[in-house]
Design a protein around this motif. Structure first.
Motif: not given
Length: 182
Positions: A35-39, A67-74, A77-83, A107-108
């Motif tokens: 998982c990467y987020r600028a800054g 896999y679905r549960d892993l994406i939901i957990a991410a 945890q990340l508290n934001g949108p996921i690409v 999710v995108t």
């Protein structure tokens, strides 16, 4: 999993042999997200799983729901949108998984081109794992393997520089133009 050997020695003229008991029966699977987020520091979210029913014809890999549960957990945890950039594993392309991703506005998803593990940062994580905590290890039993696996992933998880290096190794950056769509 055959033990990866990074170094060994032997008498001159004789080839060292590493004996391994049993054969791989796919008792373990591990799913991970880099998982990467600028800054912000890079993160590794992972789920190792032991398949206890593999001998009786049960699943030998992660299910779509896991896999679905892993994406939901991410997402939590990340508290934001996921690409989500995925390889071409059949579960990733499953119609129910696509329906789940399409139903979420946070999710995108993009698929990597076929046979392009060099573009997947998670492949770099597996490589680091094999060269570090799993190198020269002969696991005594399945519990020993899962302990070492979790320990190794935790070590990588707390070193964001390693995770950043896996992205750098792909040649992709946070500003890379869009990959192929679904």
């Amino acid at each position: 999993m055959t033990p990866p050997t990074s170094r060994t020695w032997g008498k001159r003229g004789s080839t060292p042999v590493v004996r391994v008991r049993g054969r791989s029966q796919r008792r373990f699977s591990t799913a991970a997200l880099c998982c990467y987020r600028a800054g912000e520091r890079s993160r590794l979210i992972h789920r190792p799983k032991r398949h206890t029913d593999h001998r009786s014809g049960g699943r030998q890999s992660f299910a779509r729901t896991e896999y679905r549960d892993l994406i939901i957990a991410a997402h939590q945890q990340l508290n934001g949108p996921i690409v989500l950039v995925r390889d071409n594993l059949n579960v990733h392309k499953d119609r129910r998984m696509r329906a789940f991703v399409d139903a979420q506005d946070w999710v995108t998803a993009y698929h990597l081109p076929p046979y392009a593990p060099d573009l997947n940062p998670v492949e770099g994580i597996w490589s680091v794992l094999r060269r570090t905590t799993h190198a020269n290890a002969a696991f005594t039993d399945p519990d020993h393997l899962i302990r070492r696996l979790r320990h190794g992933l935790r070590q990588i998880q707390y070193r964001s520089g390693i995770i950043d290096g896996c992205l750098t190794g792909t040649g992709l950056t946070m500003a890379t133009p869009r990959l192929q769509g679904q």
